[in-house]
Design a protein around this motif. Sequence first.
Motif, short mmCIF file in Angstrom:
data_model
loop_
_atom_site.label_atom_id
_atom_site.label_comp_id
_atom_site.label_asym_id
_atom_site.label_seq_id
_atom_site.Cartn_x
_atom_site.Cartn_y
_atom_site.Cartn_z
N ARG A 45 0.85 -1.18 0.00
CA ARG A 45 0.00 0.00 0.00
C ARG A 45 0.89 1.24 0.00
N GLU A 46 0.53 2.23 -0.81
CA GLU A 46 1.36 3.43 -0.91
C GLU A 46 0.55 4.70 -0.73
N PHE A 47 1.23 5.70 -0.26
CA PHE A 47 0.63 7.02 -0.06
C PHE A 47 0.32 7.67 -1.40
N VAL A 48 -0.82 8.35 -1.47
CA VAL A 48 -1.21 9.10 -2.66
C VAL A 48 -1.31 10.59 -2.35
N ALA A 49 -2.14 10.94 -1.36
CA ALA A 49 -2.36 12.35 -1.03
C ALA A 49 -2.90 12.44 0.38
N SER A 56 -5.96 23.38 4.74
CA SER A 56 -4.97 24.37 4.33
C SER A 56 -3.63 23.76 3.91
N ILE A 57 -3.40 22.52 4.33
CA ILE A 57 -2.14 21.84 4.00
C ILE A 57 -2.47 20.54 3.27
N SER A 58 -1.78 20.30 2.17
CA SER A 58 -1.94 19.04 1.45
C SER A 58 -0.59 18.54 0.98
N HIS A 59 -0.48 17.24 0.84
CA HIS A 59 0.74 16.59 0.38
C HIS A 59 0.36 15.61 -0.72
N TYR A 60 1.27 15.40 -1.65
CA TYR A 60 1.03 14.48 -2.76
C TYR A 60 2.26 13.61 -3.01
N ALA A 61 2.01 12.40 -3.44
CA ALA A 61 3.10 11.57 -3.95
C ALA A 61 3.59 12.16 -5.26
N ASP A 62 4.87 12.03 -5.53
CA ASP A 62 5.42 12.58 -6.77
C ASP A 62 4.72 12.03 -8.00
N SER A 63 4.29 10.79 -7.92
CA SER A 63 3.69 10.13 -9.07
C SER A 63 2.33 10.71 -9.47
N VAL A 64 1.71 11.47 -8.56
CA VAL A 64 0.37 12.01 -8.87
C VAL A 64 0.33 13.54 -8.86
N LYS A 65 1.43 14.17 -8.51
CA LYS A 65 1.45 15.64 -8.47
C LYS A 65 1.08 16.22 -9.83
N PHE A 68 -3.62 14.74 -9.60
CA PHE A 68 -4.63 14.46 -8.57
C PHE A 68 -4.76 15.67 -7.64
N THR A 69 -5.97 15.86 -7.13
CA THR A 69 -6.21 16.91 -6.15
C THR A 69 -7.06 16.37 -5.02
N ILE A 70 -6.57 16.55 -3.80
CA ILE A 70 -7.33 16.16 -2.62
C ILE A 70 -8.04 17.39 -2.06
N SER A 71 -9.26 17.19 -1.60
CA SER A 71 -10.01 18.28 -0.99
C SER A 71 -10.95 17.68 0.06
N ARG A 72 -11.51 18.55 0.87
CA ARG A 72 -12.44 18.07 1.88
C ARG A 72 -13.54 19.08 2.10
N ASP A 73 -14.68 18.57 2.52
CA ASP A 73 -15.82 19.40 2.88
C ASP A 73 -16.21 18.98 4.29
N ASN A 74 -15.79 19.74 5.27
CA ASN A 74 -16.05 19.37 6.66
C ASN A 74 -17.54 19.41 6.99
N ALA A 75 -18.30 20.27 6.33
CA ALA A 75 -19.74 20.32 6.57
C ALA A 75 -20.42 19.03 6.12
#
Length: 123
Positions: A45-49, A56-65, A68-75
């Motif tokens: 298993r490998e990290f993606v994002a 406010s802070i996001s990280h990505y694996a080099d292979s998907v930079k 891919f875009t990670i986002s969230r909706d807390n509501a």
Amino acid sequence: QVQLVESGGGLVQAGGSLRLSCAASGRTFSNYAMGWFRQAPGKAREFVAAISQSGSISHYADSVKGRFTISRDNARSTVYLQMNSLKAEDTAVYYCAAKSGVVVTITSVYETWGQGTQVTVSS
């Protein structure tokens, strides 16, 4: 403990797009950093994002930079992974995971995992 359910996987042609969703229930979603990971057959298993509690802070694996875009909706207690320009090597089961504290890219420190959703990219 938070419970996680992924959705949105499927079969797509190379160059196409998919958006994965991960719905959380149970504890307060905004307390958790969230990550997306993937596991291809015969591979670890490998990290993606990953994304912080506020988004406010996001990280990505080099292979998907850049693709891919990670986002969230807390509501809505949901985290998303928008995947564009998909490649055959993106084929895997995709998992979302939650952890308390600082957002990190280390797979093993994530505390709670969903059941996964299959993404298959045909070339």
